[in-house]
Scaffold this motif. Sequence first.
Motif, mmCIF file in Angstrom:
data_model
loop_
_atom_site.group_PDB
_atom_site.id
_atom_site.type_symbol
_atom_site.label_atom_id
_atom_site.label_comp_id
_atom_site.label_asym_id
_atom_site.label_seq_id
_atom_site.Cartn_x
_atom_site.Cartn_y
_atom_site.Cartn_z
ATOM 1 N N PRO A 171 -4.572 -3.256 -3.109
ATOM 2 C CA PRO A 171 -4.571 -1.931 -3.737
ATOM 3 C C PRO A 171 -5.007 -2.008 -5.202
ATOM 4 O O PRO A 171 -4.689 -2.969 -5.904
ATOM 5 C CB PRO A 171 -3.106 -1.493 -3.632
ATOM 6 C CG PRO A 171 -2.528 -2.323 -2.536
ATOM 7 C CD PRO A 171 -3.241 -3.626 -2.592
ATOM 8 N N HIS B 220 0.786 -1.228 0.000
ATOM 9 C CA HIS B 220 0.000 0.000 0.000
ATOM 10 C C HIS B 220 0.826 1.292 0.000
ATOM 11 O O HIS B 220 0.274 2.368 0.006
ATOM 12 C CB HIS B 220 -0.914 0.036 1.242
ATOM 13 C CG HIS B 220 -1.994 -0.980 1.208
ATOM 14 N ND1 HIS B 220 -1.801 -2.281 1.589
ATOM 15 C CD2 HIS B 220 -3.282 -0.904 0.822
ATOM 16 C CE1 HIS B 220 -2.930 -2.953 1.469
ATOM 17 N NE2 HIS B 220 -3.828 -2.153 0.993
ATOM 18 N N SER C 236 -8.545 -1.265 -2.800
ATOM 19 C CA SER C 236 -8.435 -0.066 -1.969
ATOM 20 C C SER C 236 -7.794 1.064 -2.759
ATOM 21 O O SER C 236 -6.930 0.854 -3.606
ATOM 22 C CB SER C 236 -7.616 -0.360 -0.705
ATOM 23 O OG SER C 236 -6.311 -0.794 -1.030
ATOM 24 N N ASN C 237 -8.224 2.287 -2.460
ATOM 25 C CA ASN C 237 -7.718 3.462 -3.159
ATOM 26 C C ASN C 237 -7.789 4.656 -2.213
ATOM 27 O O ASN C 237 -8.436 4.589 -1.162
ATOM 28 C CB ASN C 237 -8.509 3.699 -4.448
ATOM 29 C CG ASN C 237 -9.998 3.887 -4.209
ATOM 30 O OD1 ASN C 237 -10.431 4.938 -3.729
ATOM 31 N ND2 ASN C 237 -10.794 2.859 -4.510
#
Length: 483
Positions: A270, A31, A290-291
């Motif tokens: 990610p 991440h 995920s962002n």
Amino acid sequence: MSVAVRVAQTSKSSIKSLITLMNKSCTCPAHSQARALQNQQQTHAKHTHGVAKDDMEHEYAFEMSASSMRFGRGVTAEVGMDLVNMKAQKVMVMTDPNIAKLPVMKIVIDSLTSSNVPFVVYDRTRAEPTDASFNDAIEFAKAHKPDVFVAVGGGSVMDTCKAANLYSHYPEADLLEFVNAPIGKGSVIHKTLSPLICIPTTAGTGSETTGTSIFDYKPLGVKTGIASRKLRPTLGLIDPNNTRTMPSQVKIASGLDVLCHALESYTALPYQERTPRPANPAERPAYQGSNPISDIWSLEALRMTVKYLGRSAKDPLDEEANEQMALAASAAGTGFGSAGVHLCHGMSYPISGLNKSYKHPEYNVDHKIVPHGISVAVTAPAVFRYTGEACPDRHFKAAEIFGADMSKIRSAESAGPLLSEQLSKFLEGLGVPSGLEALGYTKADIPALVKGTLPQHRVTKLAPLTTGAEALEKIFEGAMKNY
């Protein structure tokens, strides 16, 4: 993205902390923003005609979209005016047998009547819907041909209404046509669907913001669903008054869904690590990993749930707690609606689908039921114990929100166990069943649970670690008893 939620008295410090949070991303390899920047620079150097030679399959973009939302006490009564503004000619109002008897439904009907909006009511929605109950609602929609849909209820009602809307536009399609592969065909939805207004009566699923519709596919004994931005509601009317009538156990189960939405979307793979990259932007999935934007929504939803879920369940008249949980549900929905969820949800589908005899207290239904929020929560301590090594900083951040003492320096290997410990304490404090054993499962059931999880590619592939059958077996075994 159009998000019309007004949160009163948002302090400057809260906004500043959210901006700081965006800049303080996880430093683990999966991440790290520094890693991401380095990758971008390296990728730029390798570009030929705009495509990186060594990155032909990895995603390079994420798309953020959400339904419009209107938040406030009393906004339910505005639905009639909204339908007039939409120039609705015939409305299908969907609810369930319990909600049909509650004040919220009277408010909706009165609003439509006073606005002279023609409507029909479907009140047979099943809690934890099945392929059969989906088909029943779909056939009703086909027969009445509404041009606008209104869903009044929890996630089961909203998800069923999305399916009815979809298949009324594809009247010849089989139910599995748009269901996620490999259980269904996973066909892309090309048509524009009818407007859908969602009026949630629980604070949990966030279905008023997402393009997801989940059901129990009985032939295989697992839950599955349909995921597409085309399914997103046009408008969500989030009225905290509508959650007052939720029994305590329903509040807890609903709130645990919020909790896992937040945790899973924050720790999901990610977006730039996801493969394959779509050939056409229209094929980019609803769940993308995920962002930076989903992180903000997910973390804030986690904070709100940790702070207010216990209060809301304990005191039905705690207006602040009810209001904050309603907000948390929609915030988490906005976060995971872009990022997606992973193992807790993927593993929950066979837990619900293979239920032998368990019926959760305070659920007024005539069938056995493991509520969705319970099915995702019972594996959470084991799941995050396992995923901690993938992005320890994110697991540490989540553990800190639960109240973990972070004053001592900890090794990266302790991140998963620490979050698992905090989750177990939180669940035990709410009186949640202690694990799979409490739901009637034994170790002999693990092979069937694993088999039911493996096809859930839509979510399991978003786990931050590659998770095959052997790893799933260990997680299920670890979830047999949490405390």
